[in-house]
Design an enzyme around this catalytic site. Structure first.
Site, PDB file in Angstrom:
ATOM      1  N   PHE A  97       6.241   1.507 -19.706  1.00  0.00           N
ATOM      2  CA  PHE A  97       6.605   1.611 -17.967  1.00  0.00           C
ATOM      3  C   PHE A  97       6.690   0.383 -16.963  1.00  0.00           C
ATOM      4  O   PHE A  97       5.787  -0.958 -17.313  1.00  0.00           O
ATOM      5  CB  PHE A  97       4.805   1.975 -16.942  1.00  0.00           C
ATOM      6  CG  PHE A  97       4.929   2.050 -15.514  1.00  0.00           C
ATOM      7  CD1 PHE A  97       5.512   3.476 -15.406  1.00  0.00           C
ATOM      8  CD2 PHE A  97       4.960   1.652 -14.990  1.00  0.00           C
ATOM      9  CE1 PHE A  97       5.294   3.636 -14.250  1.00  0.00           C
ATOM     10  CE2 PHE A  97       4.775   1.403 -13.697  1.00  0.00           C
ATOM     11  CZ  PHE A  97       4.998   2.779 -12.753  1.00  0.00           C
TER      12      PHE A  97
ATOM     13  N   LEU B 164       8.427  -1.381 -13.654  1.00  0.00           N
ATOM     14  CA  LEU B 164       8.506  -1.579 -12.354  1.00  0.00           C
ATOM     15  C   LEU B 164       8.382  -2.969 -12.284  1.00  0.00           C
ATOM     16  O   LEU B 164       9.434  -2.972 -11.018  1.00  0.00           O
ATOM     17  CB  LEU B 164       7.189  -0.349 -11.867  1.00  0.00           C
ATOM     18  CG  LEU B 164       6.962  -0.267  -9.880  1.00  0.00           C
ATOM     19  CD1 LEU B 164       7.981   0.202  -9.737  1.00  0.00           C
ATOM     20  CD2 LEU B 164       6.336  -0.548  -9.504  1.00  0.00           C
ATOM     21  N   SER B 165       7.560  -3.927 -11.954  1.00  0.00           N
ATOM     22  CA  SER B 165       7.220  -5.445 -11.651  1.00  0.00           C
ATOM     23  C   SER B 165       8.904  -6.717 -11.988  1.00  0.00           C
ATOM     24  O   SER B 165       9.278  -5.668 -13.208  1.00  0.00           O
ATOM     25  CB  SER B 165       5.975  -6.162 -12.197  1.00  0.00           C
ATOM     26  OG  SER B 165       5.205  -5.356 -12.374  1.00  0.00           O
ATOM     27  N   GLU B 166       9.231  -6.677 -10.935  1.00  0.00           N
ATOM     28  CA  GLU B 166      10.250  -7.881 -11.311  1.00  0.00           C
ATOM     29  C   GLU B 166       9.446  -8.943 -10.502  1.00  0.00           C
ATOM     30  O   GLU B 166       8.710  -9.415  -9.512  1.00  0.00           O
ATOM     31  CB  GLU B 166      10.773  -7.380 -10.526  1.00  0.00           C
ATOM     32  CG  GLU B 166      12.154  -6.425 -10.633  1.00  0.00           C
ATOM     33  CD  GLU B 166      13.209  -5.141 -10.106  1.00  0.00           C
ATOM     34  OE1 GLU B 166      13.799  -6.175  -9.201  1.00  0.00           O
ATOM     35  OE2 GLU B 166      13.688  -4.515 -10.260  1.00  0.00           O
TER      36      GLU B 166
ATOM     37  N   SER C 219       3.908  -6.870  -5.844  1.00  0.00           N
ATOM     38  CA  SER C 219       2.700  -5.728  -5.109  1.00  0.00           C
ATOM     39  C   SER C 219       3.845  -4.909  -4.477  1.00  0.00           C
ATOM     40  O   SER C 219       3.298  -4.113  -3.761  1.00  0.00           O
ATOM     41  CB  SER C 219       1.224  -6.476  -3.450  1.00  0.00           C
ATOM     42  OG  SER C 219       0.265  -7.112  -5.261  1.00  0.00           O
TER      43      SER C 219
ATOM     44  N   GLN D  30     -23.431 -16.198 -18.561  1.00  0.00           N
ATOM     45  CA  GLN D  30     -24.466 -16.620 -17.519  1.00  0.00           C
ATOM     46  C   GLN D  30     -25.652 -16.426 -18.593  1.00  0.00           C
ATOM     47  O   GLN D  30     -27.023 -17.683 -19.163  1.00  0.00           O
ATOM     48  CB  GLN D  30     -24.820 -16.491 -16.562  1.00  0.00           C
ATOM     49  CG  GLN D  30     -25.658 -16.850 -15.039  1.00  0.00           C
ATOM     50  CD  GLN D  30     -25.288 -18.284 -14.934  1.00  0.00           C
ATOM     51  OE1 GLN D  30     -24.048 -18.420 -15.945  1.00  0.00           O
ATOM     52  NE2 GLN D  30     -25.945 -19.533 -15.647  1.00  0.00           N
TER      53      GLN D  30
ATOM     54  N   GLY E  80     -26.012 -17.983 -21.463  1.00  0.00           N
ATOM     55  CA  GLY E  80     -25.643 -19.672 -21.815  1.00  0.00           C
ATOM     56  C   GLY E  80     -24.594 -20.339 -22.594  1.00  0.00           C
ATOM     57  O   GLY E  80     -23.509 -19.508 -22.095  1.00  0.00           O
TER      58      GLY E  80
ATOM     59  N   GLU F 234      -1.271  -2.394 -11.860  1.00  0.00           N
ATOM     60  CA  GLU F 234      -1.746  -1.088 -11.298  1.00  0.00           C
ATOM     61  C   GLU F 234      -2.180  -1.487 -10.273  1.00  0.00           C
ATOM     62  O   GLU F 234      -2.638  -0.287  -9.476  1.00  0.00           O
ATOM     63  CB  GLU F 234      -2.381  -0.479 -12.514  1.00  0.00           C
ATOM     64  CG  GLU F 234      -1.628  -0.339 -14.004  1.00  0.00           C
ATOM     65  CD  GLU F 234      -2.298   0.921 -14.559  1.00  0.00           C
ATOM     66  OE1 GLU F 234      -1.838   2.076 -14.002  1.00  0.00           O
ATOM     67  OE2 GLU F 234      -1.857   0.924 -15.990  1.00  0.00           O
TER      68      GLU F 234
ATOM     69  N   THR G 226      -3.751  -4.353  -7.196  1.00  0.00           N
ATOM     70  CA  THR G 226      -3.643  -5.717  -7.510  1.00  0.00           C
ATOM     71  C   THR G 226      -5.227  -4.829  -6.209  1.00  0.00           C
ATOM     72  O   THR G 226      -4.913  -4.239  -5.707  1.00  0.00           O
ATOM     73  CB  THR G 226      -4.326  -6.922  -6.101  1.00  0.00           C
ATOM     74  OG1 THR G 226      -3.945  -6.469  -5.292  1.00  0.00           O
ATOM     75  CG2 THR G 226      -2.729  -7.565  -7.051  1.00  0.00           C
TER      76      THR G 226
HETATM   77  N1  CAA Z   1       1.187   8.122  -3.856  1.00  0.00           N
HETATM   78  C1  CAA Z   1       2.110   9.231  -3.737  1.00  0.00           C
HETATM   79  N2  CAA Z   1       2.769   8.850  -2.192  1.00  0.00           N
HETATM   80  C2  CAA Z   1       2.539   7.351  -2.655  1.00  0.00           C
HETATM   81  C3  CAA Z   1       1.791   6.602  -2.545  1.00  0.00           C
HETATM   82  C4  CAA Z   1       0.802   7.233  -3.816  1.00  0.00           C
HETATM   83  N3  CAA Z   1      -0.302   6.972  -3.984  1.00  0.00           N
HETATM   84  N4  CAA Z   1       2.071   5.224  -2.034  1.00  0.00           N
HETATM   85  C5  CAA Z   1       3.439   5.901  -1.338  1.00  0.00           C
HETATM   86  N5  CAA Z   1       3.631   7.159  -1.639  1.00  0.00           N
HETATM   87  C6  CAA Z   1       5.189   7.277  -1.337  1.00  0.00           C
HETATM   88  C7  CAA Z   1       5.104   7.285   0.306  1.00  0.00           C
HETATM   89  O1  CAA Z   1       4.092   8.332   1.084  1.00  0.00           O
HETATM   90  C8  CAA Z   1       6.314   7.012   1.217  1.00  0.00           C
HETATM   91  O2  CAA Z   1       7.136   8.585   0.769  1.00  0.00           O
HETATM   92  P1  CAA Z   1       8.300   8.919   1.627  1.00  0.00           P
HETATM   93  O3  CAA Z   1       9.610   7.873   1.093  1.00  0.00           O
HETATM   94  O4  CAA Z   1       8.037  10.347   0.804  1.00  0.00           O
HETATM   95  O5  CAA Z   1       8.435   8.614   3.112  1.00  0.00           O
HETATM   96  C9  CAA Z   1       6.557   5.600  -0.038  1.00  0.00           C
HETATM   97  O6  CAA Z   1       5.698   6.304  -0.909  1.00  0.00           O
HETATM   98  C10 CAA Z   1       6.633   4.876   0.752  1.00  0.00           C
HETATM   99  O7  CAA Z   1       5.135   4.603   1.000  1.00  0.00           O
HETATM  100  P2  CAA Z   1       5.278   2.928   1.533  1.00  0.00           P
HETATM  101  O8  CAA Z   1       5.864   3.377   2.968  1.00  0.00           O
HETATM  102  O9  CAA Z   1       3.257   3.472   1.612  1.00  0.00           O
HETATM  103  O10 CAA Z   1       5.682   2.520   0.895  1.00  0.00           O
HETATM  104  P3  CAA Z   1       4.735   0.700   1.495  1.00  0.00           P
HETATM  105  O11 CAA Z   1       5.810   0.002   0.122  1.00  0.00           O
HETATM  106  O12 CAA Z   1       4.248   0.316   2.462  1.00  0.00           O
HETATM  107  O13 CAA Z   1       3.751   0.520   0.453  1.00  0.00           O
HETATM  108  C11 CAA Z   1       2.319   0.124  -2.027  1.00  0.00           C
HETATM  109  C12 CAA Z   1       3.179   1.164  -1.087  1.00  0.00           C
HETATM  110  C13 CAA Z   1       1.122   0.696  -1.580  1.00  0.00           C
HETATM  111  C14 CAA Z   1       1.715  -1.562  -1.651  1.00  0.00           C
HETATM  112  C15 CAA Z   1       2.720   0.233  -3.071  1.00  0.00           C
HETATM  113  O14 CAA Z   1       3.779  -0.399  -2.859  1.00  0.00           O
HETATM  114  C16 CAA Z   1       2.042   0.041  -4.582  1.00  0.00           C
HETATM  115  O15 CAA Z   1       1.140   0.900  -4.080  1.00  0.00           O
HETATM  116  N6  CAA Z   1       1.866  -1.605  -4.389  1.00  0.00           N
HETATM  117  C17 CAA Z   1       1.757  -2.756  -6.245  1.00  0.00           C
HETATM  118  C18 CAA Z   1       2.122  -2.424  -6.615  1.00  0.00           C
HETATM  119  C19 CAA Z   1       1.566  -2.093  -8.939  1.00  0.00           C
HETATM  120  O16 CAA Z   1       0.657  -1.105  -8.102  1.00  0.00           O
HETATM  121  N7  CAA Z   1       1.597  -2.426  -9.256  1.00  0.00           N
HETATM  122  C20 CAA Z   1       1.828  -2.315 -10.311  1.00  0.00           C
HETATM  123  C21 CAA Z   1       3.133  -2.487 -11.529  1.00  0.00           C
HETATM  124  S1  CAA Z   1       2.994  -1.327 -13.175  1.00  0.00           S
HETATM  125  C22 CAA Z   1       1.325  -2.261 -13.475  1.00  0.00           C
HETATM  126  O17 CAA Z   1       0.579  -3.017 -13.586  1.00  0.00           O
HETATM  127  C23 CAA Z   1       1.239  -1.378 -15.341  1.00  0.00           C
HETATM  128  C24 CAA Z   1       0.953  -2.638 -16.612  1.00  0.00           C
HETATM  129  O18 CAA Z   1       0.947  -3.645 -16.606  1.00  0.00           O
HETATM  130  C25 CAA Z   1      -0.272  -1.825 -16.869  1.00  0.00           C
END
Ligand code: CAA
Length: 379
Positions: A123, A125-127, A132, A336, A339, A363, A365
Site C-alpha cells: 500500500f 500513500l506516504s511520500e 501525517s 527493566q 535488568g 498507519e 501516529t
Molecule cells: N474514514 C473515512 N473517510 C475519512 C476519514 C476516515 N477515517 N478521515 C477523513 N475522511 C474523509 C473526510 O470525510 C473527507 O471527505 P470529503 O472529501 O467527503 O469531505 C476527506 O476524507 C478529507 O478529510 P479531512 O478534511 O478530515 O482531511 P485532513 O487532511 O484534515 O485530515 C487526516 C486527514 C485524518 C489527518 C489524514 O490525513 C490521516 O489519516 N493522516 C495520517 C496518514 C496515515 O495514516 N498514513 C499512514 C501511511 S500507510 C502506512 O503506514 C502503511 C504501513 O507502512 C504499514
C-alpha cells in the site's frame, strides 16, 4: 455481548499459535539481525489462509471475520512483529481495499492471487512530504488516452520491494486537493516502477520498507480502484481497517514482551528469592497483564463492530492508540524486569522494544489517532 470466541476463531488462533511457535519464532532473531525477508514464511502463510483471512472464499480468502484476522496478526506478532506487519498490509491495506472498492474483474484477477498468497501486495500513500498530512500528494498521474502516466517518489512502502501489486495513491487533479487524488493497482512487473532503497530501520527489520520511484509508469484506466478523485477517501477507509491490524500487532508485541518478563521473573533469583516475589516486579507484571487485556478487548471490539457493519472509525483509532502505547510501555518494562540481560541480544525483549515503537507511528501516529478520535466524538 458474548466474550467467547467461536469455533472458527478458536481454530485459527490455535493454527496461528502453532505456526508462529514452530515456523516463525526460531528464525526471528536472525532475520531481524540480517534484515532478511521471510520468503518461506510468507509462502506458508498464504497456504494457511493468513494472507486473506477476512476475504471471501470466492476471491481466494479464508472467508473468516475481522476478529479472526486480529487474532492471526496478534499471534504472529507475539513472536515476530515483522511477519505480523507483512501479513497485515496484504490483508487489510490491500485485499480489503480491493474487495470493498474493486470491480468484479479486479477482484478476480488481482485480489484472488493476493488473498490466496500466490502474490503479495503493498500500500503506497506516504511520500517524503506527505506523512501525517496524507493529502499533500506530489506523485502525479496524467491521463493519456486510456492510460495514465505516473511520476513521483513514494516512501515507507511496507512490502514494496517484494510486492507484485501496489495499491498506489497519486494526484490526478492537483487543483482539487484531496478530492484530486485517485487510487491505482500498480503491477510492479511492468517498466517504470523501481525500488530506490530499502530502509535500514530500528525495528521490524525483516519486513522491508522501500522508497520507490515512478518514472513515466504507464497504467491502463481499468486498473484504477474506484472512481477518479476517490483515492483519498479510499485510502482513509482502508486505513480505518488497517488500524485494527496494527492494534492487533501491538497487542501481540506486548504479549510477547510480557510473557518473556513473566518467565524470567519466575526463574531469576536475587536476594535469595525469585524476583517475581518482590512487589515491585509482581505489580509491574500485574499492570502489564491488565493493560494488554484492555488493549486486546479494544481491538476485538473494533473488529466486532466492523464485522457488524457499524461505524468503527473511532474504535479502530482508540484500539491502535491504546495498544501501541501498551506495546511500547510493556516492552520498556520488560527490559527493566530483565535488568542488564534485557539489554542484550541474548534475550528477545530488546527486539520487542525496537519493534514496538513503529506501532505508535505507522498507519497514523498516536497524535493522528487522537485527532481522529477527537473529531469523531465531537460529531
Ligand atoms: N474514514 C473515512 N473517510 C475519512 C476519514 C476516515 N477515517 N478521515 C477523513 N475522511 C474523509 C473526510 O470525510 C473527507 O471527505 P470529503 O472529501 O467527503 O469531505 C476527506 O476524507 C478529507 O478529510 P479531512 O478534511 O478530515 O482531511 P485532513 O487532511 O484534515 O485530515 C487526516 C486527514 C485524518 C489527518 C489524514 O490525513 C490521516 O489519516 N493522516 C495520517 C496518514 C496515515 O495514516 N498514513 C499512514 C501511511 S500507510 C502506512 O503506514 C502503511 C504501513 O507502512 C504499514
Amino acid at each position: 455481548m458474548d466474550f467467547q470466541l467461536n469455533e472458527d476463531q478458536e481454530f485459527i488462533r490455535k493454527t496461528a499459535r502453532e505456526f508462529a511457535e514452530k515456523q516463525v519464532k526460531p528464525t526471528a532473531a536472525e532475520r531481524d539481525e540480517k534484515k532478511e525477508w521471510p520468503a518461506e514464511i510468507v509462502k506458508k502463510m498464504g497456504e494457511l489462509g493468513f494472507m486473506g483471512v477476512a476475504v471471501s472464499e470466492e476471491y481466494g480468502g479464508a472467508g473468516l471475520d475481522y476478529v479472526s484476522y486480529a487474532i492471526v496478526i496478534e499471534e504472529l506478532s507475539r513472536v515476530d512483529a515483522s511477519v505480523g506487519v507483512i501479513a497485515s498490509v496484504n490483508n487489510s491495506l490491500v485485499c480489503y481495499g480491493i474487495e470493498k472498492f474493486g470491480t468484479e474483474e479486479q477482484k478476480r484477477e488481482i485480489l484472488t492471487p493476493l488473498a490466496s498468497g500466490q502474490k503479495l501486495g503493498a500500500f503506497s500513500l506516504s511520500e517524503p512530504g506527505a506523512g501525517s498530512d496524507a493529502a499533500a500528494q506530489k506523485t502525479i498521474a496524467v491521463r493519456d488516452g486510456d492510460y495514465y502516466i505516473i511520476n513521483g517518489i513514494k516512501n515507507w512502502v511496507t512490502n514494496g520491494s517484494e510486492a507484485d501489486t501496489i495499491l498506489l495513491m497519486a494526484m490526478t487533479d492537483p487543483t482539487k486537493g484531496h478530492r484530486g487524488i485517485s487510487a491505482f493497482l500498480v503491477d510492479t512487473h511492468q517498466p517504470g516502477v523501481s525500488v530506490v532503497k530499502v530502509e535500514d530501520k530500528l525495528g521490524i527489520r525483516s519486513a522491508h520498507s522501500a522508497q520507490m520511484a515512478y518514472d513515466n509508469y504507464r497504467i491502463h484506466k481499468s486498473r484504477m480502484l474506484g472512481e477518479e478523485g476517490q483515492g483519498f477517501k479510499i485510502a482513509m477507509t482502508i486505513l480505518n481497517a488497517g488500524r485494527i491490524g496494527i492494534a492487533a500487532q501491538a497487542v501481540g508485541i506486548a504479549q510477547g514482551a510480557y510473557e518473556a518478563a513473566l518467565e524470567y521473573a519466575k526463574i531469576r533469583e536475587q536476594f535469595g528469592q525469585p524476583i517475581i516475589q518482590f512487589e515491585a516486579v509482581g505489580f509491574t507484571l500485574a499492570d502489564m497483564a491488565t493493560r494488554i487485556k484492555a488493549a486486546r478487548m479494544l481491538t476485538w471490539h473494533a473488529a466486532w463492530k466492523k464485522d457488524r457493519g457499524e461505524n468503527y472509525i473511532a474504535d479502530a483509532s482508540m484500539a491502535k492508540l491504546f495498544a501501541s502505547e501498551t506495546a511500547m510501555w510493556t516492552a520498556t518494562k520488560s527490559i527493566q524486569v530483565h535488568g542488564s540481560n534485557g539489554y542484550s541480544k541474548e534475550y528477545p525483549v530488546e527486539r520487542f522494544f525496537r519493534d514496538a515503537k513503529i506501532t505508535e507511528i505507522y498507519e497514523g501516529t498516536s497524535e493522528i489517532q487522537r485527532l481522529v478520535i477527537s473529531r469523531e466524538i465531537a460529531r
